[in-house]
Scaffold this motif. Structure first.
Motif, short mmCIF file in Angstrom:
data_model
loop_
_atom_site.label_atom_id
_atom_site.label_comp_id
_atom_site.label_asym_id
_atom_site.label_seq_id
_atom_site.Cartn_x
_atom_site.Cartn_y
_atom_site.Cartn_z
N GLU A 383 -41.18 -28.27 -26.95
CA GLU A 383 -40.57 -27.11 -27.61
C GLU A 383 -39.37 -27.53 -28.44
O GLU A 383 -39.19 -27.10 -29.59
CB GLU A 383 -40.17 -26.08 -26.55
N THR A 411 -28.46 -18.47 -32.27
CA THR A 411 -27.64 -17.33 -31.86
C THR A 411 -26.34 -17.83 -31.23
O THR A 411 -26.20 -19.03 -30.96
CB THR A 411 -28.40 -16.48 -30.82
N TRP A 440 -27.79 -11.72 -29.46
CA TRP A 440 -29.00 -12.04 -30.22
C TRP A 440 -28.75 -12.13 -31.73
O TRP A 440 -29.67 -12.35 -32.51
CB TRP A 440 -30.11 -11.02 -29.93
N ARG A 442 -28.19 -13.55 -35.30
CA ARG A 442 -28.54 -14.81 -35.94
C ARG A 442 -27.35 -15.32 -36.74
O ARG A 442 -26.81 -14.60 -37.59
CB ARG A 442 -29.76 -14.64 -36.88
N THR A 462 -33.68 -12.73 -19.62
CA THR A 462 -33.81 -12.23 -20.99
C THR A 462 -33.22 -13.20 -22.01
O THR A 462 -33.55 -13.13 -23.20
CB THR A 462 -33.11 -10.87 -21.14
N TRP A 463 -32.36 -14.12 -21.56
CA TRP A 463 -31.75 -15.08 -22.49
C TRP A 463 -32.79 -16.00 -23.11
O TRP A 463 -32.59 -16.52 -24.21
CB TRP A 463 -30.70 -15.92 -21.76
N LEU A 464 -33.92 -16.23 -22.42
CA LEU A 464 -34.95 -17.10 -22.97
C LEU A 464 -35.50 -16.55 -24.29
O LEU A 464 -35.92 -17.30 -25.16
CB LEU A 464 -36.10 -17.28 -21.97
N ASP A 465 -35.50 -15.21 -24.43
CA ASP A 465 -35.96 -14.60 -25.68
C ASP A 465 -34.88 -14.63 -26.76
O ASP A 465 -35.19 -14.49 -27.94
CB ASP A 465 -36.38 -13.14 -25.43
N ILE A 466 -33.62 -14.82 -26.36
CA ILE A 466 -32.51 -14.83 -27.32
C ILE A 466 -32.27 -16.23 -27.85
O ILE A 466 -32.03 -16.42 -29.05
CB ILE A 466 -31.22 -14.28 -26.64
N ALA A 468 -32.64 -20.01 -29.25
CA ALA A 468 -33.54 -20.61 -30.25
C ALA A 468 -33.63 -22.13 -30.11
O ALA A 468 -34.56 -22.73 -30.63
CB ALA A 468 -33.08 -20.25 -31.67
N LYS A 473 -32.68 -23.29 -24.12
CA LYS A 473 -33.82 -22.81 -23.35
C LYS A 473 -34.02 -23.65 -22.09
O LYS A 473 -34.29 -23.13 -21.01
CB LYS A 473 -35.08 -22.84 -24.21
N ARG A 477 -33.73 -22.27 -18.27
CA ARG A 477 -34.84 -22.38 -17.31
C ARG A 477 -34.41 -23.10 -16.04
O ARG A 477 -34.79 -22.71 -14.94
CB ARG A 477 -36.01 -23.12 -17.96
#
Length: 728
Positions: A383, A411, A440, A442, A462-466, A468, A473, A477
């Motif tokens: 990734e 972000t 979130w 940009r 929810t931070w995993l979706d924020i 980049a 990431k 995790r």
């Protein structure tokens, strides 16, 4: 760059090499040429040409990049170890260890399945980057190899063309871009585009021809205007104009959702000056002569990209209001922009050219390898690499004025993790240019970012979706895994105990430590945590310790231990409304005096318990082979002919299932409707029976029978009859 290298002779290749490296080892290159030709004798390409035309072409592409002798010899020999009787030892003896290592490295890259959709792709990507970290010339040869294969792809089967083109578009073209070889990236993309969307490319080419007829040679006119304007101000510069590649235009049309006629900057121009000072002088002249387009100015000279790229970018309104992009740079900057990593090894007058702007890309590769050094981080590594390859850079500032480089789309959360993992983990908010913004948001070039932290804050899912960036990431995790670790370890211990008992063993600390060693994980707790979070299966763990028992053991699961997640001694019963089968997602509802009733996750009867969350129990079926004792009902409509019902019953028996009940629901002169109760192993068993019944001409309809009204009927009776309870 055309494909004239196919017919290149040793003298022609040496003429190119000697033009930039008079000290080249002519004898060794001739020897490599002759050796490769001899090894590939009798081999042919898909086009019917002698196979050795391909290695010659690859060497020609690399010679145009002014690369050293070892790289060129590797190009000539890059398929010998793989496809001929040649060996590593022989190549090392004749051409030296350096060349043998490079040829072996290219061979290993060729064998990696980078376009695989399986999890193996992530591990193979790591192997590719490890090879790059040892010597980046390996990837230069591989990229040139792919470029020539794409130039000659028409000789391949159509399905192979599509496979190679997708792999090129997804992996090799972005990698060439990240290596700074922009010309190669553009050509690879366009060659892949020609295969993947020939109609789209042809449409753009037709539009270009029409536009040229309407406006004349725009490139020549604007080039002349710029040359004259800079000349009036005594700025010596080479002006180069070009139409952008069809794929680049197609991508812009897709991104902006605009048709070709509305697309503005389809032409690009470069002004190559003699000094950095003249770059800024030229910018002033161009902006005074033509109107600058707001928001389209980027100064990569003062803030270079991480791959060494330096240039000033601006977009102006040229003739007839047409927008054109202008890049301004010095000759040394241009060399890096065109050659990228190749500039780090390129020769001039027999010595390595010392380009002050050439960045050693090994640092980037090494950083990624260090950041994701764990054996278990293959997916995170993949990734991060893809984010790095596909993203441009933005430059933001800390409150103290320090520069932080991030990929476009990053972000404040990425900014926080870029400073320090501890800052990222404690982040509760951010200020951008003094104003409070959501996490979130940009970030844009030049913004000042201040991170607000709080003690006790922990990363959220929810931070995993924020986030980049791969770094953010990965850190999130890891933190989430730690937070859930205790729960996963407890759940994993229960799974491990049941799995080991299934082969007559115990899940002792020693056994789990042995499993950890075999699976290359840290310790027994890590094994249990991975097992509890479904990152490992119980069979993976048992197989790591007792592979011979797993192969020989009767893996049929005891029905009393079929469900995981019950409290000690707690009984369970399958709900009659949905009759869930092993392999389906399930949830439990506690019933007074009945233990836990197991429902399928999509059972309509569950709506009755939406306001009673404390009664819900998270359950899973134990993995393995279940006995055929799980009853499911089928609604079946069959033809009313002699022998049909008998054939249906025989067919179900042939599938290893037993009919435990049969109820006629409707009798018509031509059809019967009935409910069959069938004893099954799991959901897969059900699917095979339904498929077999659907294939019969006399079966008009077959579907699974579900009735929420059955939820409260006979539950206690069945539970008592079977004596089902949780492991004791």
């Amino acid at each position: 760059m055309d494909d004239t290298a196919d017919l290149m002779s040793p003298n022609a290749l040496l003429a190119i090499v000697q033009s930039y490296n008079p000290k080249t080892n002519e004898a060794l290159i001739r020897a490599a040429f002759e050796y490769g030709e001899r090894m590939h004798e009798g081999q042919f390409r898909h086009s019917g040409e002698p196979y050795f035309t391909h290695p010659i072409a690859v060497a020609g592409i690399l010679a145009e990049q002014k690369l050293d002798d070892a790289t060129l010899i590797t190009a000539l020999l890059h398929d010998t170890i793989e496809d001929t009787k040649s060996t590593y030892g022989e190549v090392a003896r004749i051409f030296g260890d350096e060349t043998a290592v490079l040829v072996d490295g290219v061979t290993k890259l060729t064998n990696l399945q980078l376009s695989s959709t399986e999890t193996k792709q992530a591990e193979n990507f790591r192997k590719l980057f490890m090879a790059m970290a040892k010597d980046l010339r390996v990837i230069l040869v591989k990229l040139a190899d792919r470029l020539h294969n794409m130039r000659t792809i028409k000789a391949m089967r159509p399905d192979k063309q599509v496979q190679k083109a997708r792999e090129t578009m997804d992996i090799y073209a972005p990698l060439a871009g990240r290596m700074g070889m922009q010309w190669m990236r553009e050509e690879l993309e366009d060659l892949a585009f020609r295969v993947l969307n020939p109609d789209g490319r042809a449409s753009i080419m037709r539009r270009f021809i029409t536009l040229q007829k309407e406006t004349g040679d725009v490139i020549q006119k604007i080039t002349g205007d710029m040359r004259a304007e800079l000349g009036e101000h005594d700025i010596e510069a080479q002006i180069i104009g070009r139409a952008k590649k069809p794929y680049s235009i197609w991508r812009k049309m897709e991104e902006k959702e605009q048709g070709f006629s509305r697309l503005s900057d389809i032409y690009g121009f470069r002004a190559i000056t003699t000094s950095e000072e003249d770059c800024y002088r030229a910018l002033g002249v161009i902006h005074r002569r033509w109107r600058a387009v707001p928001g389209r100015f980027k100064d990569y000279i003062s803030q270079p990209k991480s791959n060494g790229y330096r240039s000033i970018h601006t977009t102006v309104s040229g003739r007839d209001g047409k927008r054109v992009e202008v890049q301004i740079r010095t000759q040394q900057m241009h060399d890096v922009a065109e050659s990228g990593v190749a500039a780090h090894w390129s020769y001039r007058d027999g010595i390595r050219s010392q380009n002050p702007f050439a960045v050693d890309p090994v640092k980037w590769v090494a950083t990624l390898n260090e950041q994701f050094g764990g054996e278990d981080d293959h997916e995170d590594f993949l990734e991060a690499v893809k984010l790095e390859m596909y993203s441009d850079q933005v430059f933001c500032f800390t409150p103290k004025g320090e520069v932080v480089k991030l990929p476009r789309g990053a972000t404040p959360l990425d900014f926080a993790y870029a400073i320090h993992t501890r800052i990222g983990a404690g982040c509760v908010g951010a200020k951008v240019d003094g104003l409070r913004v959501p996490l979130w948001t940009r970030l844009k070039n030049g913004q000042s970012v201040e991170i607000v932290t709080a003690e006790g804050q922990q990363p959220q899912a929810t931070w995993l979706d924020i986030a980049a960036t791969g770094k953010a990431k990965s850190a999130i995790r890891r933190a989430l895994r730690e937070q859930d670790r205790e729960r996963f370890i407890k759940f994993g211990a229960e799974l491990a105990r049941s799995a080991f008992e299934g082969v007559g063993k115990k899940a002792t600390d020693k056994a789990l430590t042995s499993a950890a060693k075999t699976l290359r994980l840290g310790n027994a707790e890590t094994v249990l945590a991975r097992l509890g979070s479904s990152e490992l299966t119980s069979s993976d763990v048992v197989n790591a310790v007792y592979p011979e028992l797993v192969q020989k053991a009767d893996t049929s699961i005891d029905s009393k231990r079929a469900v995981i997640g019950l409290a000690h001694g707690q009984v369970h019963q399958r709900a009659l409304c949905c009759q869930p089968l092993p392999g389906e997602r399930i949830v439990g509802i506690t019933q007074r005096g009945r233990g836990v009733v197991v429902h399928a996750i999509d059972c309509r009867a569950l709506s009755r318990f939406e306001d009673e969350p404390k009664r819900w129990v998270d359950l899973h079926w134990l993995s393995g082979t279940h006995p055929p004792i799980h009853t499911a009902r089928l609604d079946v409509t069959i033809g009313n002919d002699a022998g049909v019902l008998g054939r249906i019953c025989t067919l179900i028996g042939e599938q290893g299932a037993n009919i435990s009940d049969l109820t006629f629901m409707d009798r018509k002169p031509d059809f019967f409707s009935l409910i069959l109760s069938v004893d099954l192993r799991d959901a897969e068993h059900l699917h095979s029976i339904i498929s077999a019944l659907n294939a019969e001409d006399d079966v008009a309809k077959v579907a699974r029978h579900q009735d929420p009204a059955d939820a409260n009927e006979r539950v206690s009776e069945i539970g008592n009859k079977l004596g089902i309870q949780a492991p004791g």
